[in-house]
Design a protein around this motif. Structure first.
Motif, short mmCIF file in Angstrom:
data_model
loop_
_atom_site.label_atom_id
_atom_site.label_comp_id
_atom_site.label_asym_id
_atom_site.label_seq_id
_atom_site.Cartn_x
_atom_site.Cartn_y
_atom_site.Cartn_z
N SER A 1 0.80 -1.32 -0.01
CA SER A 1 -0.11 0.06 0.02
C SER A 1 0.90 1.26 -0.13
CB SER A 1 -0.89 0.04 1.29
OG SER A 1 -0.35 0.29 2.48
N LEU A 2 2.02 1.28 0.33
CA LEU A 2 2.89 2.21 0.39
C LEU A 2 3.33 2.64 -1.14
CD1 LEU A 2 5.22 1.48 3.52
CD2 LEU A 2 3.58 3.26 3.33
N TRP A 3 3.51 1.68 -1.80
CA TRP A 3 3.95 1.86 -3.21
C TRP A 3 2.93 1.69 -4.33
CZ3 TRP A 3 8.23 4.13 -1.90
CH2 TRP A 3 8.79 3.64 -0.55
N GLY A 4 1.79 0.95 -3.98
CA GLY A 4 0.72 0.87 -4.90
C GLY A 4 0.94 -0.46 -5.71
N LYS A 5 1.99 -1.35 -5.29
CA LYS A 5 2.14 -2.85 -6.01
C LYS A 5 3.01 -3.30 -4.86
CE LYS A 5 6.01 -0.83 -8.32
NZ LYS A 5 6.89 -0.76 -9.74
N GLU A 6 3.09 -4.51 -5.22
CA GLU A 6 4.15 -5.64 -4.56
C GLU A 6 5.61 -5.07 -5.11
OE1 GLU A 6 3.59 -8.13 -2.46
OE2 GLU A 6 1.52 -7.89 -2.43
N ILE A 7 6.55 -5.25 -4.10
CA ILE A 7 8.01 -4.84 -4.42
C ILE A 7 8.56 -5.79 -4.05
CG2 ILE A 7 7.66 -2.30 -4.23
CD1 ILE A 7 9.00 -2.78 -1.33
N SER A 8 9.88 -5.99 -5.06
CA SER A 8 10.82 -7.08 -4.60
C SER A 8 12.17 -6.54 -4.21
CB SER A 8 10.99 -8.01 -5.86
OG SER A 8 11.29 -7.21 -6.78
N ASP A 9 12.26 -5.22 -4.36
CA ASP A 9 13.60 -4.66 -3.93
C ASP A 9 13.54 -3.99 -2.36
OD1 ASP A 9 11.67 -2.40 -4.34
OD2 ASP A 9 12.82 -1.62 -5.86
#
Length: 149
Positions: free
Chosen positions: A132-140
């Motif tokens: 929710s912080l980035w608007g998508k799943e992140i892997s970094d």
């Protein structure tokens, strides 16, 4: 006396600021932002153009230094952290939002923490992995370093 926070650093040039309230050195001067904050019931933000590694503020003039995605891009992050630390009153808080992105740009959390500890006695790393912080799943790697005196 009202708290003073250095909200972000970027750009080049400027004179020391001595009034209370939030400060935001920025590469552009958009005074309309301050009016927009005031109309939303928030303190007005003063926009000043300044050098990210050497903000144009007096030592011990800020309660909080908040820097977002700037440290990794500076030629001498250790030197900048020393200057940002000197801006803080006692007690003061430094907040760094940084990351090591999939592109290879950025700074690893361990490296960032060690740099902060050269100037401050404490540095806690909080992972910022919530989609929710980035608007998508992140892997970094994305994180917040909190350093309180």
């Amino acid at each position: 006396m009202r708290d003073r926070q250095l909200v972000r650093a970027a750009g080049g040039g400027g004179a020391p600021h001595q009034g209370p309230g939030p400060l935001r050195p920025d590469g552009c001067s958009r005074p309309c932002q301050g009016r927009r904050c005031a109309s939303a019931g928030l303190p007005a933000v003063e926009f000043l153009q300044g050098d990210a590694s050497e903000p144009p503020y007096l030592p011990a003039s800020c309660d909080v230094v908040l820097v977002r995605h700037v440290l990794w891009a500076l030629p001498d992050p250790d030197d900048a952290l020393g200057r940002w630390t000197r801006l803080l009153r006692t007690p003061g808080t430094m907040l760094l939002v940084e990351g090591l992105w999939g592109t290879g740009a950025g700074i690893a959390s361990g490296t960032c923490r060690e740099l902060v500890l050269r100037h401050r006695s404490r540095a806690d790393v909080v992972p910022l992995t919530d989609p929710s912080l980035w608007g998508k799943e992140i892997s970094d790697e994305r994180y917040l370093v909190i350093s309180r005196s």
